[in-house]
Design a protein around this motif. Structure first.
Motif, short mmCIF file in Angstrom:
data_model
loop_
_atom_site.label_atom_id
_atom_site.label_comp_id
_atom_site.label_asym_id
_atom_site.label_seq_id
_atom_site.Cartn_x
_atom_site.Cartn_y
_atom_site.Cartn_z
N GLN A 198 0.52 -1.12 0.02
CA GLN A 198 -0.14 -0.11 -0.16
C GLN A 198 0.79 1.68 0.18
OE1 GLN A 198 -0.93 3.14 2.85
NE2 GLN A 198 -1.68 1.38 3.78
N ALA A 199 1.93 1.00 0.92
CA ALA A 199 2.68 2.69 1.17
C ALA A 199 3.06 2.36 -0.15
CB ALA A 199 3.91 2.10 1.80
N PHE A 200 4.03 1.78 -1.55
CA PHE A 200 4.17 2.04 -2.52
C PHE A 200 3.34 2.56 -3.38
CE2 PHE A 200 6.60 -1.14 -0.59
CZ PHE A 200 8.30 -0.68 -0.93
N ILE A 201 2.03 2.10 -3.08
CA ILE A 201 1.36 2.49 -4.38
C ILE A 201 0.52 4.11 -4.07
CG2 ILE A 201 -1.22 1.67 -5.86
CD1 ILE A 201 -0.41 -1.48 -5.04
N GLY A 202 0.63 3.90 -2.81
CA GLY A 202 -0.64 5.49 -2.46
C GLY A 202 -1.86 5.28 -2.20
N THR A 220 6.37 7.56 -3.73
CA THR A 220 6.35 6.25 -3.69
C THR A 220 7.70 5.71 -3.13
OG1 THR A 220 6.16 5.60 -5.21
CG2 THR A 220 4.32 5.84 -3.72
N GLN A 258 -6.27 8.73 3.21
CA GLN A 258 -6.12 8.96 2.17
C GLN A 258 -7.07 8.42 0.98
OE1 GLN A 258 -2.42 6.53 1.22
NE2 GLN A 258 -1.50 8.44 1.95
N GLU A 266 4.95 7.71 5.20
CA GLU A 266 3.43 8.07 5.16
C GLU A 266 2.25 7.07 6.08
OE1 GLU A 266 2.37 8.71 0.32
OE2 GLU A 266 3.61 10.02 0.91
N ARG A 300 3.06 0.06 12.01
CA ARG A 300 4.34 -0.39 10.53
C ARG A 300 5.26 1.04 10.56
NH1 ARG A 300 2.76 2.37 5.48
NH2 ARG A 300 3.38 3.27 5.79
#
Lengths: 341, 459
Positions: free
Chosen positions: A283-287, B2, B67, B118, B134
């Protein structure tokens, strides 16, 4: 199938358990290498317990419950309230949670197991949603409503604080035992009955078997797994979210089972691992768009690999060793495709 | 962006591990001889709490914002503000030039470059806690922040206390955040429902009369509950009566059944205790029901939205918010030096003005960094003590105070009215400032709300 695999069954079980235990117990070491972290490992193990139990109902018996959040959530609230008001020790909390779950599963089973297929799914969904609404309205004083149940308690096991790796190994031990029991159930006459219910309940009824009792027990066993997972969730993090009772939690476990491979026991756990890994790491990679990507992956899996990841693995094995595994592969693919319906 | 989060996170993790092993070894060697090198700098005994001590050349902040979910618009704006805050901390600019007293250098914090990760709270307490863990466990954040949704903030605040990581709340407006559920490791710069009620009550009575009958629709979680209570109390003090209240689930899209109940009652004011997309939907539908052109009890029916934001006004549309009263923490049209410095740099970076959510998150990040500089360490109990009772100006109009007893920041707030399509002078000029309410008029005694902050060191 049973005839062919009978002789080495126990030996193979032993091997499976050993490999499973090794993979699970070493998780805190290998998960960080692929971007994970300790708390995620604990969460994965807890959901794996939930998934194995769910597979006993969906994979063996063929009953699709859309209301397992009721057991997961009720047990979580019981644990939370016990920890907060009675004792910070996890054993009485877990004991009480299991009792409550068994009682609840018995009641719900009696009511919902009269129907099968889509009617059963809708009934369980309706009951679970009733619990969710009740937690938000009439029981708000106890559950904390939408805020969730917050507490400053630090759970402990016989004086050992349940934090960090302690929780992980506690949950991992339960997961290994849970997986072993599930394997034993699969190979037992009782497991055979459950699978017969799935292939043709009516025929089984005509041979004089009291099908309702088997269904009821299968349902309750599955619920206890969900209850244990719900209880562990609160031990891992002393906080109960109302989401634990929400239908989306039931939906999540269904999705995990389906993409992992229904009826394979290992598959749903793989599915749970994948889902949590995706939600928390990828998730953190894709945003912002991560949910969209996840949706596409589900669709691709369901369309091209209806047997889930386990089917994928078997196909892979079949491709690598064309002579040896192709026969067995085709056989089990067929049996795995069935439950996806 | 990212790439930044991921790659750095992994290699940093490995680096941290390696350096942790290294220092442990050094410490052991030094035991029988000299004092360990890394204890020399600060005199007080500092044991490891959370992710303290900070190793390496950079310090990591965690930004956990919605988000996805009902408050996603706010979350996106918060993230923009956080990135800007990090940029200013490392390179100078923005409110760094207006904050007084300030110990910030514009060259990182305590000589370390500020880095960030983030996460997505999904507007859900459970997901928010997982995401925060995390950040704490894998990414090694020394502090984390974010909002919206008070339920999410409170859940994260408890986690902060457990893990020993300071949590700088983003947009959270519930009285509980610094009331019943206040925590030693949580700080709130944003105002709360009590202040909204206190500021809004007299103005509503003055404008609409003292014999009004109000019907509330309320988002069913901590923020909605406390806002309903505060608005009810303060309007009833003015002579209003409260007809009824309906709790609506967070994320509801169709409000027609609730609005029908309002129509069928004898209420002549509708109070919408909704925020984000919920408010966009409920207000738009109330307008479609004709509630703003209606007569009840011989008076014009009125709609009030106690917590307002420019983003919501934009979502609901200028014609729907025309003349609707509410309160806001901050607005980009404010002329004080701090606000102007922030608005200018935000507009230069993104091309449009920031929302109140962005302002509070930006201010919180700077305030935390400043407290670290004041304390001379990242050691959480010392940073907390530096924030407690900190009085400052230059982050908005007037002086602001972080009250030590409940970690609530007190400062001036605004009562605003929506601007109609014919009155507004641009796409983002949607709120008209009716009254600038001074800090001293909305401050309240600490014992108004129960609750305990808890210890400086996590148990």
């Amino acid at each position: 199938m049973s005839a062919r695999s009978k002789a080495p069954a126990s030996a193979r079980n032993g091997l499976t358990i050993a490999v499973f235990a090794a993979v699970v117990l070493s998780m805190p070491f290998w998960l960080p290498l692929i971007g994970g972290y300790e708390a995620l490992a604990t969460k994965i193990v807890i959901w794996a317990i939930f998934a194995v139990g769910f597979d006993i109902l969906l994979g063996f018996t063929g009953y699709l419950s859309f209301g397992h959040a009721a057991f997961f959530g009720t047990s979580a609230y019981t644990t939370g309230l016990m920890l907060k008001h009675v004792s910070a020790d996890v054993l009485p909390a877990m004991g009480a949670s299991i009792l409550v779950t068994v009682f609840l599963a018995f009641l719900l089973g009696v009511i919902t197991l009269r129907r099968a297929g889509i009617y059963f799914a809708i009934l369980t969904l309706a009951f679970a949603q009733m619990f969710h609404v009740a937690a938000l309205s009439i029981f708000q004083g106890w559950t904390g409503g939408d805020n969730g149940l917050t507490m400053s308690t630090r759970p402990e096991l016989l004086g050992i604080p349940m934090t960090g790796l302690n929780v992980f190994y506690f949950a991992a031990a339960i997961a290994i035992v849970g997986f072993y029991i599930a394997l034993r159930i699969r190979n037992s006459p009782f497991g055979l009955m459950l699978r017969s219910i799935k292939s043709n309940a009516m025929r089984l009824e005509y041979t004089g078997v009291y099908v309702r009792a088997y269904k009821q027990i299968g349902f309750m066993i599955s619920a206890v797994y969900a209850g244990v997972a719900g209880s562990l969730m609160v031990i891992y993090e002393p906080y109960v979210a109302t989401k634990f009772l929400h239908w989306s939690t039931s939906g999540e476990i269904v999705i995990m089972s389906v993409i992992g491979g229904v009826g394979t026991l290992i598959g749903p756990m793989l599915g749970a691992t994948f889902m949590l890994y995706f939600q928390n790491v990828v998730q953190a990679f894709i945003g912002e768009q991560w949910k969209l990507v996840l949706g596409i992956i589900f669709m691709l899996v369901v369309i091209f690999m209806p047997g889930g990841f386990m089917e994928g693995l078997r196909r892979l094995r079949g491709a690598v060793t064309p002579g040896g595994a192709s026969g067995a592969g085709a056989d089990s693919t067929a049996s795995a495709r069935q439950p996806a319906e | 962006m990212t790439d930044h989060t991921g790659n750095n996170g992994w290699s940093r993790r490995r680096l941290l591990k390696a350096s942790a092993a290294g220092t442990a070894g050094l410490g052991a060697l030094a035991l029988n001889g000299k004092a360990p090198f890394h204890f020399v700098r600060n005199a007080w005994a500092e044991e490891a709490i959370g992710n303290f001590p900070v190793k390496g050349k950079s310090v990591v902040f965690g930004f956990n914002v919605p988000q996805t979910g009902a408050y996603a618009d706010e979350g996106a704006d918060e993230l923009r503000a956080y990135k800007l805050a990090v940029k200013h901390l490392n390179e100078g600019g923005g409110m760094l030039e207006t904050l007084k007293p300030s110990s910030l250098s514009g060259q990182g914090v305590l000589g370390k470059k500020v880095d960030y990760v983030e996460g997505d709270t999904q507007t859900d307490p459970d997901a928010a806690r997982t995401s925060a863990r995390r950040m704490v466990e894998r990414d090694g954040v020394i502090m984390y922040g974010g909002g919206s949704s008070s339920a999410v903030a409170i859940a994260q605040q408890y986690l902060a206390q457990e893990m020993g990581i300071v949590f700088m709340c983003g947009l959270t407006h519930s009285n509980d955040t610094t009331g019943k559920d206040k925590r030693r490791y949580g700080f709130r710069h944003f105002f709360n429902a009590y202040m909204s009620g206190k500021a809004l009550g007299p103005i509503l009575a003055n404008e609409y009369g003292k014999d009004r009958r109000a019907f509330h629709l309320t988002a069913d979680y901590t923020w909605g509950h406390t806002q309903y209570q505060s608005i009810k109390d303060f309007t009833e003090q003015q002579g209003w009566s409260t007809v009824d209240n309906i709790m609506t689930p967070l994320g509801t899209t169709d409000y027609s059944q609730f609005l029908t109940a309002v129509l069928n009652s004898d209420a002549d004011v509708l109070v919408l205790n909704h925020y984000g997309k919920d408010m966009n939907n409920s207000l738009t539908q109330a307008v479609q029901f004709g509630m703003r052109d209606m007569q009840k009890n011989g008076k014009d029916m009125q709609v009030v939205v106690p917590l307002y934001s420019r983003l919501m006004a934009q979502g609901a549309g200028a014609s729907n918010i025309d003349g609707v009263y509410g309160t806001t923490n901050w607005n980009w049209v404010l002329q004080d030096a701090g606000s102007q410095a922030f608005v200018k740099s935000f507009e230069a970076e993104y091309g449009f003005p920031p929302s109140q959510a962005a302002q509070t998150c930006y201010a919180q990040t700077l305030l935390y960094a400043n407290a670290c500089e004041v304390a001379g360490t990242f050691y959480p109990p010392e940073v907390i003590k530096a924030l407690e009772g900190f009085e400052f100006e230059g982050m908005g109009p007037g002086k602001a105070l972080y009250r030590a007893e409940d970690h609530q920041c007190f400062k001036d707030i605004l009562v605003v009215q929506g601007k109609g399509p014919d009155k507004k002078s641009g796409e983002y000029d949607l709120l008209d400032i009716v009254s600038h309410v001074k800090r001293d008029d909305i401050i309240y005694p600490v014992d108004t709300f129960a609750g305990e902050l808890g210890p400086y060191k996590p148990a």
